[in-house]
Design an enzyme around this catalytic site. Structure first.
Site, PDB file in Angstrom:
ATOM      1  N   ARG A  48       0.618  -1.244  -0.026  1.00  0.00           N
ATOM      2  CA  ARG A  48       0.025   0.139  -0.099  1.00  0.00           C
ATOM      3  C   ARG A  48       1.014   1.236   0.079  1.00  0.00           C
ATOM      4  O   ARG A  48       1.873   1.264   0.678  1.00  0.00           O
ATOM      5  CB  ARG A  48      -0.732  -0.131   1.230  1.00  0.00           C
ATOM      6  CG  ARG A  48      -2.061  -0.700   1.131  1.00  0.00           C
ATOM      7  CD  ARG A  48      -3.173  -0.503  -0.065  1.00  0.00           C
ATOM      8  NE  ARG A  48      -4.309  -1.291   0.058  1.00  0.00           N
ATOM      9  CZ  ARG A  48      -4.558  -2.228  -0.784  1.00  0.00           C
ATOM     10  NH1 ARG A  48      -3.433  -2.560  -1.549  1.00  0.00           N
ATOM     11  NH2 ARG A  48      -5.952  -2.785  -0.617  1.00  0.00           N
TER      12      ARG A  48
ATOM     13  N   GLU B  42      -4.508   7.469  -5.474  1.00  0.00           N
ATOM     14  CA  GLU B  42      -4.610   6.246  -6.865  1.00  0.00           C
ATOM     15  C   GLU B  42      -5.982   6.756  -7.250  1.00  0.00           C
ATOM     16  O   GLU B  42      -7.136   6.644  -6.678  1.00  0.00           O
ATOM     17  CB  GLU B  42      -4.603   5.042  -6.462  1.00  0.00           C
ATOM     18  CG  GLU B  42      -3.151   4.524  -5.984  1.00  0.00           C
ATOM     19  CD  GLU B  42      -3.230   2.990  -5.597  1.00  0.00           C
ATOM     20  OE1 GLU B  42      -4.289   2.316  -5.840  1.00  0.00           O
ATOM     21  OE2 GLU B  42      -2.114   2.529  -5.312  1.00  0.00           O
TER      22      GLU B  42
ATOM     23  N   HIS C  10      -0.971   0.058  -9.890  1.00  0.00           N
ATOM     24  CA  HIS C  10      -1.606  -1.029  -9.199  1.00  0.00           C
ATOM     25  C   HIS C  10      -2.210  -2.204  -9.954  1.00  0.00           C
ATOM     26  O   HIS C  10      -3.480  -2.569 -10.175  1.00  0.00           O
ATOM     27  CB  HIS C  10      -2.877  -0.083  -8.588  1.00  0.00           C
ATOM     28  CG  HIS C  10      -3.167  -0.996  -7.077  1.00  0.00           C
ATOM     29  ND1 HIS C  10      -3.606  -0.298  -6.073  1.00  0.00           N
ATOM     30  CD2 HIS C  10      -3.143  -2.326  -6.765  1.00  0.00           C
ATOM     31  CE1 HIS C  10      -3.900  -1.081  -4.931  1.00  0.00           C
ATOM     32  NE2 HIS C  10      -3.473  -2.526  -5.276  1.00  0.00           N
TER      33      HIS C  10
END
Length: 318
Positions: free
Chosen positions: A235, A264, A283
Site C-alpha cells: 500500500r 490513486e 496498481h
C-alpha cells in the site's frame, strides 16, 4: 430481485469463468468502473443487497446509508483497508475476501520492478525507441541481501524467487513460519529495524494498519544502507512520500519501485512520477489473466455461499 454492485474493472474486463458464475446466480448486476470514492458510493448506497467491490471507499457513512438493504460485502482481493471493517462488524455485515489467489503474480511483479531499476530498463528502452543507443551500467541481484517486511503468502513467494537469483534473504513477520524459513534459508529479523540496516533491497508486503502507516519515513530511511532500493507492492500509505522523495533526490536511497501510491490515481504533479530512479506501475501487480480469474471466481463463490446460507472466507467477526 436481488441487486449487486460490481465495481472491479479487472473482473469486468478479463474473460473467464467468473462471468458465467455471476450470471448463474440469478441476481441483477449493476456495473460501475471503480475504485469509487466515498462520494460516488454514497450516491449508490441504499440500492444494493451486496457489494462485489475492489478498493472502493466503503466507509461507515456508506455502510449506514446502505442499510437495511445491504447484507454482505464480498471483496475482490485481500486488502481491506478501504473498508471500515469494524463498522461493518458492528452492523453485522459479513466482509468476505479472497486469500491465496494472487501471491504468485504479485511476487513476480516485485521482481519486475526490481530488475527494471537495477538494469536501468526504462532508460534503455526509451533510448532505443527514440533511435538512440545510450547505455548505463546496471547491477546484478546475485549475492545481494533482500529484506522482506511481511512473510505472508506474497512475502514467501518473493523469498523463493530471491533464493533462485542467489540472493540472501532476511525477513520480519510477527507470525513466523519456522519450517518455511528453514526450508528456504530465510534468516529471521527480530525487528523491522534490523532489516532496514542489513538489506540492499527492502520489499514491503505488510497490511496497511495504524502501525505500518508511514513506516518508511525520514527516521527509518536514515538507518538504511546508502543506495538501498525500496519495493512496494503493498500500500502506498506505508511510505511517507515527502521523506521518500527527499531521500531519492539526495542519494540516500538508490531507487523506489512501486505498484501503489498514496493517491490513486495520482495527480499529474505527484512528486514520485518524474524521478529517474523511480518505477511506478498503476496498481496492476495482481492483474494477470490467471490471477484475475482466480480472484473473481473466489469473490463470486464467496457470495454464492452466502446466498446459500454459508459464510466462507470471512474477514470480520461479530
Amino acid at each position: 430481485m436481488t441487486r449487486v454492485l460490481l465495481t472491479t474493472t479487472s473482473f469486468q474486463d478479463t474473460p473467464g469463468a467468473h462471468h458465467d458464475m455471476l450470471a448463474g446466480l440469478g441476481v441483477e448486476v449493476v456495473r460501475e468502473r471503480g475504485p469509487l470514492p466515498e462520494s460516488r458510493m454514497l450516491e449508490l448506497a441504499g440500492e444494493f443487497d451486496a457489494f462485489l467491490c475492489g478498493d472502493d471507499a466503503i466507509t461507515a457513512a456508506v455502510i449506514d446509508k446502505s442499510l437495511p438493504r445491504l447484507k454482505v460485502i464480498s471483496k475482490y482481493g485481500i486488502g481491506l483497508d478501504k473498508i471500515d471493517v469494524a463498522h461493518a462488524s458492528a452492523k453485522k455485515i459479513p466482509v468476505l475476501f479472497t486469500p491465496g489467489v494472487n501471491h504468485t503474480t504479485v511476487a513476480e511483479h516485485t521482481f519486475l520492478l526490481l530488475l527494471a531499476l537495477e538494469k536501468q530498463l526504462l532508460f534503455h528502452c526509451d533510448s532505443t525507441r527514440s533511435g538512440g543507443w545510450k547505455r548505463k551500467t546496471g547491477h546484478e541481484l546475485l549475492a545481494k541481501t533482500i529484506g522482506i517486511v511481511g512473510l505472508g503468502r506474497i512475502g514467501k513467494e518473493v523469498a523463493i524467487r530471491a533464493r533462485a537469483f542467489g540472493m540472501d534473504v532476511i525477513a520480519f513477520d510477527v507470525y513466523w513460519d519456522e519450517a518455511f524459513a528453514a526450508q528456504h534459508n530465510v534468516r529471521r529479523a527480530a525487528t523491522k529495524e534490523e532489516i532496514f540496516a542489513a538489506a540492499d533491497y527492502i520489499s514491503l508486503h505488510t497490511n496497511l494498519t495504524p502501525e505500518t502507516r508511514d513506516m518508511i519515513n525520514a527516521k527509518s530511511i536514515a538507518t538504511m544502507k546508502k543506495g538501498a532500493i525500496i519495493l512496494n507492492c503493498a500500500r502506498g500509505e506505508i511510505v511517507h512520500t515527502a521523506d521518500l522523495v527527499e531521500a531519492l533526490n539526495s542519494g540516500q536511497l538508490g531507487g523506489y519501485g512501486a505498484d501503489v501510491l498514496d493517491q490513486e490515481p495520482p495527480p499529474a504533479d505527484h512528486p514520485l512520477l518524474k524521478l529517474p530512479n523511480v518505477v511506478i506501475t498503476p496498481h496492476i501487480g495482481s492483474r494477470t489473466y490467471e490471477s484475475v480469474v482466480r480472484q473473481a471466481c473466489c469473490c463470486v463463490s464467496n457470495y454464492k455461499s452466502f446466498l446459500e446460507g454459508k459464510i466462507v472466507n470471512q474477514a470480520n467477526k461479530f
